[in-house]
Scaffold this active site. Structure first.
Site, PDB file in Angstrom:
ATOM      1  N   ASP A  96       0.821  -1.130   0.133  1.00  8.76           N
ATOM      2  CA  ASP A  96      -0.194  -0.052   0.019  1.00  8.76           C
ATOM      3  C   ASP A  96       0.970   1.442   0.129  1.00  8.76           C
ATOM      4  O   ASP A  96       1.932   1.240   0.723  1.00  8.76           O
ATOM      5  CB  ASP A  96      -0.844   0.156   1.248  1.00  8.76           C
ATOM      6  CG  ASP A  96      -2.483   0.574   1.022  1.00  8.76           C
ATOM      7  OD1 ASP A  96      -2.177   1.560   0.337  1.00  8.76           O
ATOM      8  OD2 ASP A  96      -3.166   0.114   1.636  1.00  8.76           O
ATOM      9  N   ASP A 197      -3.059   4.661  -2.718  1.00  6.56           N
ATOM     10  CA  ASP A 197      -4.207   5.347  -1.768  1.00  6.56           C
ATOM     11  C   ASP A 197      -4.421   6.743  -2.495  1.00  6.56           C
ATOM     12  O   ASP A 197      -3.725   7.697  -2.968  1.00  6.56           O
ATOM     13  CB  ASP A 197      -3.481   5.607  -0.616  1.00  6.56           C
ATOM     14  CG  ASP A 197      -4.444   5.794   0.662  1.00  6.56           C
ATOM     15  OD1 ASP A 197      -5.416   5.068   0.861  1.00  6.56           O
ATOM     16  OD2 ASP A 197      -4.565   7.131   1.109  1.00  6.56           O
ATOM     17  N   GLU A 239      -6.902   3.965  -6.107  1.00  7.93           N
ATOM     18  CA  GLU A 239      -7.760   4.191  -5.449  1.00  7.93           C
ATOM     19  C   GLU A 239      -8.426   5.638  -5.834  1.00  7.93           C
ATOM     20  O   GLU A 239      -7.871   6.478  -5.832  1.00  7.93           O
ATOM     21  CB  GLU A 239      -7.862   4.020  -4.120  1.00  7.93           C
ATOM     22  CG  GLU A 239      -9.118   4.172  -3.281  1.00  7.93           C
ATOM     23  CD  GLU A 239      -8.835   4.815  -1.790  1.00  7.93           C
ATOM     24  OE1 GLU A 239      -9.842   4.331  -0.855  1.00  7.93           O
ATOM     25  OE2 GLU A 239      -7.924   5.392  -1.403  1.00  7.93           O
ATOM     26  N   HIS A 313     -10.931  -2.342   3.607  1.00 11.27           N
ATOM     27  CA  HIS A 313     -10.807  -1.953   5.234  1.00 11.27           C
ATOM     28  C   HIS A 313     -11.702  -0.773   5.317  1.00 11.27           C
ATOM     29  O   HIS A 313     -11.779  -0.287   6.412  1.00 11.27           O
ATOM     30  CB  HIS A 313      -9.269  -1.841   5.603  1.00 11.27           C
ATOM     31  CG  HIS A 313      -8.766  -0.583   4.760  1.00 11.27           C
ATOM     32  ND1 HIS A 313      -8.809  -0.741   3.442  1.00 11.27           N
ATOM     33  CD2 HIS A 313      -8.335   0.553   4.859  1.00 11.27           C
ATOM     34  CE1 HIS A 313      -8.102   0.385   2.921  1.00 11.27           C
ATOM     35  NE2 HIS A 313      -8.003   1.133   3.888  1.00 11.27           N
ATOM     36  N   ASP A 314     -12.189  -0.068   4.505  1.00  7.63           N
ATOM     37  CA  ASP A 314     -12.996   1.177   4.778  1.00  7.63           C
ATOM     38  C   ASP A 314     -14.620   0.992   4.436  1.00  7.63           C
ATOM     39  O   ASP A 314     -15.148   1.852   4.841  1.00  7.63           O
ATOM     40  CB  ASP A 314     -12.637   2.148   3.638  1.00  7.63           C
ATOM     41  CG  ASP A 314     -11.125   2.678   3.733  1.00  7.63           C
ATOM     42  OD1 ASP A 314     -10.666   2.758   4.900  1.00  7.63           O
ATOM     43  OD2 ASP A 314     -10.772   3.202   2.670  1.00  7.63           O
TER      44      ASP A 314
HETATM   45  O1  TEU Z   1      -9.194   6.124   1.675  1.00  5.89           O
HETATM   46  C1  TEU Z   1      -9.826   6.984   0.806  1.00  5.89           C
HETATM   47  C2  TEU Z   1     -10.894   8.077   1.504  1.00  5.89           C
HETATM   48  O2  TEU Z   1     -11.271   8.715   0.699  1.00  5.89           O
HETATM   49  C3  TEU Z   1     -11.588   7.415   2.648  1.00  5.89           C
HETATM   50  O3  TEU Z   1     -11.521   8.459   3.340  1.00  5.89           O
HETATM   51  C4  TEU Z   1     -12.870   7.118   2.284  1.00  5.89           C
HETATM   52  O4  TEU Z   1     -13.892   8.245   1.810  1.00  5.89           O
HETATM   53  C5  TEU Z   1     -13.550   6.762   3.867  1.00  5.89           C
HETATM   54  O5  TEU Z   1     -12.788   5.607   4.092  1.00  5.89           O
HETATM   55  C6  TEU Z   1     -14.970   5.825   3.386  1.00  5.89           C
HETATM   56  O6  TEU Z   1     -15.382   5.729   4.563  1.00  5.89           O
HETATM   57  C7  TEU Z   1      -7.883   6.156   1.822  1.00  5.89           C
HETATM   58  C8  TEU Z   1      -7.752   4.514   2.593  1.00  5.89           C
HETATM   59  O7  TEU Z   1      -8.310   3.667   2.153  1.00  5.89           O
HETATM   60  C9  TEU Z   1      -8.568   4.924   4.227  1.00  5.89           C
HETATM   61  O8  TEU Z   1      -8.247   3.752   4.986  1.00  5.89           O
HETATM   62  C10 TEU Z   1      -7.690   6.290   4.635  1.00  5.89           C
HETATM   63  O9  TEU Z   1      -8.116   6.577   5.868  1.00  5.89           O
HETATM   64  C11 TEU Z   1      -7.521   7.394   3.574  1.00  5.89           C
HETATM   65  O10 TEU Z   1      -7.298   6.944   2.280  1.00  5.89           O
HETATM   66  C12 TEU Z   1      -6.557   8.128   4.074  1.00  5.89           C
HETATM   67  O11 TEU Z   1      -5.363   7.677   3.863  1.00  5.89           O
END
Ligand code: TEU
Ligand code: CA
Length: 539
Positions: A96, A197, A239, A313-314
């Site tokens: 990542d 990311d 992403e 994970h989000d």
């Molecule tokens: O996520 C991108 C992101 O835009 C997230 O904030 C997303 O909108 C949110 O998780 C939705 O609930 C990436 C990573 O996957 C995330 O874990 C990180 O918090 C974020 O970037 C910041 O690096």
């Protein structure tokens, strides 16, 4: 080389995968110990969420040293060992990469804030106050302003995520060279590639309030490709939460020399009210879901490759979200797996999805770990939501749903850790765990295993043209994949009701390739499908 079109990727969230030393936190030796399990599943790449040094404001997505492993996760030797041991099992490690921002504890930012004249000052984005306030009203993704005031210098710095995640200034050439150097450090270790990311944010123009897809974004990505991964046989996936079929090819079309594929989230945003946020819930409309998939399967050029995923994970657990995590947990989890894995693109499995893990139910804010949910709680309270409403929103959409410890055995102590897990374990661990799944030949695990196998054995899964069927049917999700010698038909009853259906004027008995029922064959003229029943046949 396009080896990454043929495989399935497994995402590991290291904190919650496998603890090896009893501190309750998953770690790299723990992952190594589970490689045989991953090999049995059949995956050939692991996307490893961040294991770098980090103060863990956002669980590793706030990096303070890109070239060091967080001691919680192990050492660089452990990491090298993981790459080697995975390699022996034909598994490549996708790191990542978070290069939109660093941690505020990264030495670059520490220098930038200590000394305004340091060269590192310009590695970040600073602006003078406007009328004694923030330069503009840009918002942080985690609530509140995206600008943080630095008393000492009298300037604000930009942070699209938490204030402990200052945005890097991609306009600065030296900063870019330092990032490329760091990426090459990892590439030289023989990793399998990068998951990038929030990649669409790199070209931002904060003064114009442009965050995603800014004017210089693709220049930066072309440069990155040329200076780093373009020189290695690796895969890259970016992403973007704002991707459209029009913009996807700009990142990932074969001739562009940028990335190999993108994660888009449209199929995961249709259970929220349009123009609101993920917390404003709306019931899933199957027709809308099919339209979105149809658009992404057929509405981008053949030369742009898709990635396919339900969970990460989000996002909340898909079986709790679009399936049924009670009576039909197993059936619906298998349905979702079959529907996704036979579409065109590279599928990703998020840890625990392969055993049908479900969302977590919390009762109180004190049980929340995730910064996003925590911030939301306070913001919504101030806006007048009741505590109950907020907890319900968190239980439905919060990121902790995906982050509970992996359910290896019937108690966390029997599998994930010998100590106290860093976060709450789901109470259904006795019923849903890997040990049980492996014993039961009808478990969700074996459906995933078989889907991965089918991809390896049948080219139609990789190169077949996609054709959506019955787009306007409110319960059936059906499509075909077709190449020069094979046509596969995929049919799912995406509902908790029995559904009758006819897909042929005449009797046509076809043999099952994979399904979630015990039938060996189906008559396409007369289909009588039980809740979530799903099958695949050759036509
Ligand atoms: O996520 C991108 C992101 O835009 C997230 O904030 C997303 O909108 C949110 O998780 C939705 O609930 C990436 C990573 O996957 C995330 O874990 C990180 O918090 C974020 O970037 C910041 O690096
Ligand atoms: Ca540990």
């Amino acid at each position: 080389m396009t080896w990454w079109k043929n495989l399935v990727v497994y995402q590991i969230y290291p904190r919650s995968f496998q603890d090896s030393n009893g501190d309750g936190i998953g770690d790299i030796p723990g992952i190594i110990a589970r490689l045989d399990y991953l090999q049995k599943l059949g995956i050939n790449a692991v996307w490893l969420s961040p294991v770098y040094e980090s103060p863990n404001d956002d669980n590793g997505y706030d990096i303070s040293n890109y070239e060091a492993i967080h001691p919680e996760y192990g050492t660089m030797d452990d990491m090298d060992n993981l790459i080697a041991e995975a390699g022996k099992r034909n598994i490549r490690i996708i790191m990542d990469q978070v290069v939109n921002h660093t941690s505020d504890e990264h030495p670059w930012f520490q220098e930038a804030i200590r000394d305004k004249t340091s060269k590192y000052r310009d590695y970040y984005i600073w602006r003078d106050p406007v009328n004694g306030r923030e330069p503009n009203d840009l918002k942080s993704a985690f609530g509140g302003s995206a600008w943080e005031y630095d008393e000492k210098s009298g300037q604000y710095y930009l942070h699209i995520f938490s204030r402990k995640q200052p945005d890097l200034n991609w306009e600065n050439k030296e900063m870019r060279q330092d990032i490329y150097k760091m990426m090459n450090f990892w590439l030289d270790k023989g990793i399998g590639g990068f998951r990038m990311d929030v990649i669409d944010l790199l070209g931002k123009d904060p003064d114009q309030k442009i965050t995603g897809n800014g004017p210089k974004l693709h220049d930066f990505l072309k440069e990155m490709h040329q200076k780093t991964f373009g020189n290695y046989d690796v895969m890259t996936v970016g992403e973007s939460w704002v991707l459209t079929p029009e913009t996807a090819p700009l990142f990932a079309d074969e001739g562009r020399n940028e990335l190999n594929m993108m994660f888009q989230f449209e199929h995961l945003m249709i259970d929220e009210l349009p123009e609101t946020s993920k917390w404003d819930l709306k019931k899933l409309d199957l027709i809308e879901l099919k339209q979105v998939f149809n658009k992404w399967q057929t509405g981008i050029p053949d030369t742009t490759w898709n990635s396919l995923f339900w969970d990460n994970h989000d996002t909340p657990r898909i079986v709790s979200r679009y399936g049924n995590d009670k009576k039909y947990r197993v059936e619906s989890a298998k349905m979702l797996a079959i529907l996704l894995h036979l579409m065109k693109g590279t599928p990703y499995i998020y840890q625990g999805e392969e055993i049908g893990m479900t969302n977590l139910a919390i009762n109180h804010i004190s049980e929340v770990q995730d910064i996003e949910s925590y911030r939301l709680y306070h913001e919504k309270l101030a806006q007048g939501w009741t505590e109950e409403q907020i907890i319900e929103a968190i239980n439905t959409k919060g990121r902790d749903n995906a982050r509970t410890p992996m359910q290896w055995a019937d108690s966390a102590k029997g599998g994930f850790t010998t100590g106290t897990p860093w976060m709450k374990v789901n109470s259904n661990i006795q019923e849903i765990n890997v040990e049980e799944a492996l014993k039961d030949e009808n478990s969700v695990f074996y459906t995933y295993q078989k889907l991965i196998q089918l991809r390896k054995e049948h080219t139609v899964v990789i190169d077949g043209a996609f054709k959506m069927l019955l787009l306007d049917h409110p319960e059936i999700f059906a499509y075909e994949r077709q190449n020069s010698d094979t046509t596969w038909l995929i049919v799912a009853n995406f509902s908790d009701q029995e559904t009758k259906l006819s897909l042929s004027d005449k009797e046509q008995i076809v043999e099952v390739i994979i399904s979630n029922s015990d039938k060996k064959a189906y008559n396409l003229k007369e289909l009588n499908l039980s809740p979530y029943e799903t099958f695949v046949v050759e036509k």
